[in-house]
Design a protein around this motif. Sequence first.
Motif, PDB file in Angstrom:
ATOM      1  N   PRO B  62      -2.831  26.520 -39.821  1.00  0.00           N
ATOM      2  CA  PRO B  62      -2.594  26.378 -38.552  1.00  0.00           C
ATOM      3  C   PRO B  62      -3.895  26.671 -37.930  1.00  0.00           C
ATOM      4  N   GLY B  63      -4.697  26.079 -36.750  1.00  0.00           N
ATOM      5  CA  GLY B  63      -6.093  26.499 -36.517  1.00  0.00           C
ATOM      6  C   GLY B  63      -7.264  25.296 -37.367  1.00  0.00           C
ATOM      7  N   SER B  64      -6.369  24.393 -37.819  1.00  0.00           N
ATOM      8  CA  SER B  64      -7.250  23.934 -38.888  1.00  0.00           C
ATOM      9  C   SER B  64      -7.590  22.321 -38.057  1.00  0.00           C
ATOM     10  N   GLU B  65      -8.884  22.355 -38.064  1.00  0.00           N
ATOM     11  CA  GLU B  65      -9.907  20.626 -37.290  1.00  0.00           C
ATOM     12  C   GLU B  65     -10.127  20.077 -38.136  1.00  0.00           C
ATOM     13  N   THR B  66      -9.046  18.991 -38.763  1.00  0.00           N
ATOM     14  CA  THR B  66      -8.654  18.318 -39.781  1.00  0.00           C
ATOM     15  C   THR B  66      -8.590  16.710 -39.692  1.00  0.00           C
ATOM     16  N   HIS B  67      -7.708  16.874 -38.153  1.00  0.00           N
ATOM     17  CA  HIS B  67      -7.832  15.252 -37.943  1.00  0.00           C
ATOM     18  C   HIS B  67      -7.534  15.390 -36.449  1.00  0.00           C
ATOM     19  N   PHE B  68      -8.284  14.145 -35.827  1.00  0.00           N
ATOM     20  CA  PHE B  68      -8.877  13.864 -34.677  1.00  0.00           C
ATOM     21  C   PHE B  68      -7.987  12.945 -33.574  1.00  0.00           C
ATOM     22  N   ARG B  69      -7.330  12.221 -32.793  1.00  0.00           N
ATOM     23  CA  ARG B  69      -7.407  11.101 -32.453  1.00  0.00           C
ATOM     24  C   ARG B  69      -8.614  11.451 -30.877  1.00  0.00           C
ATOM     25  N   VAL B  70      -9.244  10.690 -31.053  1.00  0.00           N
ATOM     26  CA  VAL B  70     -10.048  10.415 -29.652  1.00  0.00           C
ATOM     27  C   VAL B  70      -9.652   8.456 -28.963  1.00  0.00           C
ATOM     28  N   ALA B  71      -9.994   8.677 -27.833  1.00  0.00           N
ATOM     29  CA  ALA B  71      -9.534   7.627 -27.150  1.00  0.00           C
ATOM     30  C   ALA B  71     -11.948   7.915 -26.070  1.00  0.00           C
ATOM     31  N   VAL B  72     -12.456   6.868 -26.543  1.00  0.00           N
ATOM     32  CA  VAL B  72     -13.156   6.879 -25.929  1.00  0.00           C
ATOM     33  C   VAL B  72     -13.744   4.814 -24.681  1.00  0.00           C
ATOM     34  N   VAL B  73     -14.068   5.501 -23.447  1.00  0.00           N
ATOM     35  CA  VAL B  73     -14.082   4.151 -23.039  1.00  0.00           C
ATOM     36  C   VAL B  73     -15.762   4.106 -22.482  1.00  0.00           C
ATOM     37  N   SER B  74     -16.274   2.807 -22.665  1.00  0.00           N
ATOM     38  CA  SER B  74     -17.655   2.859 -23.137  1.00  0.00           C
ATOM     39  C   SER B  74     -18.293   1.858 -22.760  1.00  0.00           C
ATOM     40  N   SER B  75     -18.942   1.783 -21.966  1.00  0.00           N
ATOM     41  CA  SER B  75     -20.085   0.458 -21.844  1.00  0.00           C
ATOM     42  C   SER B  75     -21.218   0.226 -22.983  1.00  0.00           C
ATOM     43  N   ARG B  76     -20.879   1.071 -23.590  1.00  0.00           N
ATOM     44  CA  ARG B  76     -21.788   0.915 -25.411  1.00  0.00           C
ATOM     45  C   ARG B  76     -21.746  -0.366 -25.702  1.00  0.00           C
ATOM     46  N   PHE B  77     -19.984   0.180 -26.266  1.00  0.00           N
ATOM     47  CA  PHE B  77     -19.332  -0.416 -26.357  1.00  0.00           C
ATOM     48  C   PHE B  77     -19.853  -2.535 -26.488  1.00  0.00           C
ATOM     49  N   GLU B  78     -19.631  -2.524 -25.408  1.00  0.00           N
ATOM     50  CA  GLU B  78     -20.388  -4.178 -24.638  1.00  0.00           C
ATOM     51  C   GLU B  78     -19.953  -4.840 -25.672  1.00  0.00           C
ATOM     52  N   GLY B  79     -19.763  -5.808 -26.466  1.00  0.00           N
ATOM     53  CA  GLY B  79     -20.347  -6.618 -26.998  1.00  0.00           C
ATOM     54  C   GLY B  79     -19.986  -6.438 -29.186  1.00  0.00           C
ATOM     55  N   LEU B  80     -19.914  -5.283 -29.089  1.00  0.00           N
ATOM     56  CA  LEU B  80     -19.391  -4.414 -30.687  1.00  0.00           C
ATOM     57  C   LEU B  80     -18.519  -4.803 -30.382  1.00  0.00           C
ATOM     58  N   SER B  81     -18.221  -5.862 -31.991  1.00  0.00           N
ATOM     59  CA  SER B  81     -16.621  -5.796 -32.521  1.00  0.00           C
ATOM     60  C   SER B  81     -16.330  -4.195 -33.347  1.00  0.00           C
ATOM     61  N   PRO B  82     -14.682  -3.924 -33.184  1.00  0.00           N
ATOM     62  CA  PRO B  82     -13.940  -2.957 -33.375  1.00  0.00           C
ATOM     63  C   PRO B  82     -15.078  -2.214 -34.179  1.00  0.00           C
ATOM     64  N   LEU B  83     -15.129  -2.847 -35.924  1.00  0.00           N
ATOM     65  CA  LEU B  83     -15.940  -2.513 -36.561  1.00  0.00           C
ATOM     66  C   LEU B  83     -17.431  -1.764 -36.100  1.00  0.00           C
ATOM     67  N   GLN B  84     -17.656  -2.340 -35.885  1.00  0.00           N
ATOM     68  CA  GLN B  84     -19.582  -2.067 -35.151  1.00  0.00           C
ATOM     69  C   GLN B  84     -19.252  -0.751 -34.020  1.00  0.00           C
ATOM     70  N   ARG B  85     -17.990  -0.675 -33.096  1.00  0.00           N
ATOM     71  CA  ARG B  85     -17.628   0.281 -32.158  1.00  0.00           C
ATOM     72  C   ARG B  85     -17.503   1.555 -32.862  1.00  0.00           C
ATOM     73  N   HIS B  86     -16.605   1.402 -34.055  1.00  0.00           N
ATOM     74  CA  HIS B  86     -15.958   2.569 -34.804  1.00  0.00           C
ATOM     75  C   HIS B  86     -17.051   3.127 -36.080  1.00  0.00           C
ATOM     76  N   ARG B  87     -18.199   2.098 -36.074  1.00  0.00           N
ATOM     77  CA  ARG B  87     -18.813   3.026 -36.791  1.00  0.00           C
ATOM     78  C   ARG B  87     -19.846   3.206 -36.285  1.00  0.00           C
ATOM     79  N   LEU B  88     -20.273   3.150 -34.867  1.00  0.00           N
ATOM     80  CA  LEU B  88     -20.698   4.038 -33.739  1.00  0.00           C
ATOM     81  C   LEU B  88     -20.699   5.218 -33.926  1.00  0.00           C
ATOM     82  N   VAL B  89     -19.329   5.343 -33.308  1.00  0.00           N
ATOM     83  CA  VAL B  89     -18.494   6.379 -33.670  1.00  0.00           C
ATOM     84  C   VAL B  89     -18.524   7.393 -34.295  1.00  0.00           C
TER      85      VAL B  89
END
Lengths: 97, 137
Positions: B62-89
Motif C-alpha cells: 500500500p502507498g506504492s507508486e509503481t503503476h500508473f495510467r495517464v491520458a494526455v491530450v496535446s497538440s504536440r502529438f500532431e503528426g506523430l505515430s503512436p510509438l513516437q507519442r509514447h516515447r515523447l511521454v
Amino acid sequence: MKIKEILEQENIVLFMKGTPEQPLCGYSANVVRILNSMQVKDYVYIDVMKNNNLRAAIKIYSNWPYIPHLYVKNNFIGGSDIISDLYNKGELENIIK
Amino acid sequence: MLSGRLVPGLVPMAGRVCLSRGSAGSGAIGPVEAAIRAKLEQALSPEVLELRNESGGHAVPPGSETHFRVAVVSSRFEGLSPLQRHRLVHAALAEELAGPVHALAIQARTPAQWRENSQLDTSPPCLGGNKKALGTP
C-alpha cells in the motif's frame, strides 16, 4: 541466443511476463489474448521473468521501459496499449499477416 | 479566471482540465505522482491530463507508486505515430521510468482525436507479477 538473433530468425516475437498459458501480468495477458483472437499461432514468446538480465536488456534494446514488447518481422510494434489500439482499429491484422 | 485585459506573457489557463485520483490506499498524492504530473505539463502543455495511480490494483505494498495510467491530450502529438507519442511521454518521465515506475499505461491523443472520442481506457487486471512467479499463494 541473443535478442538480435531471435528477432532476425522469428517472424513474431513477444517478450512477456509469464507464458501465454499463464501470464504473470495483465498487460502481457492482454497481448496474448489479442494474438489468440486473431488466431496467430506461430509466434515465439520469451518469459522475461526467468532472466533478469534479459528483462533489463530488452528494455534497452527496444528503447521501451516496460514489458510486454511485440516484434513483427524484426520491427518493434509496441506494448500493450499500442497493440490494443492497433487491434481495435483493425490495423494489427495488416501488420501481422 | 482572469478578467479585464489579458496581461502580456501570461498563458491562458481556461479550458485545461487536470484530474488526479490519488495514490494507492492513502488518498494523498505521492511525490512520484506529483513529479509525473509536473513533468508532463511542462513537456507537453496538455489540454487534458488525467493521471491515475493504479498501484493499488497490483501486487505491491500500500502507498506504492509503481503503476500508473495517464491520458494526455496535446497538440504536440500532431503528426506523430503512436510509438513516437509514447516515447515523447517516456522522455519526459525518464527518471521515474528508470526508477520506481514499473508500468505506465498511456493514452496519447491530439485535441481533435479527443473531441471525437473522450473515453478513457481502463487497465487489465493484475495477474500477480513476480509474487506469483516466486510461488507465493
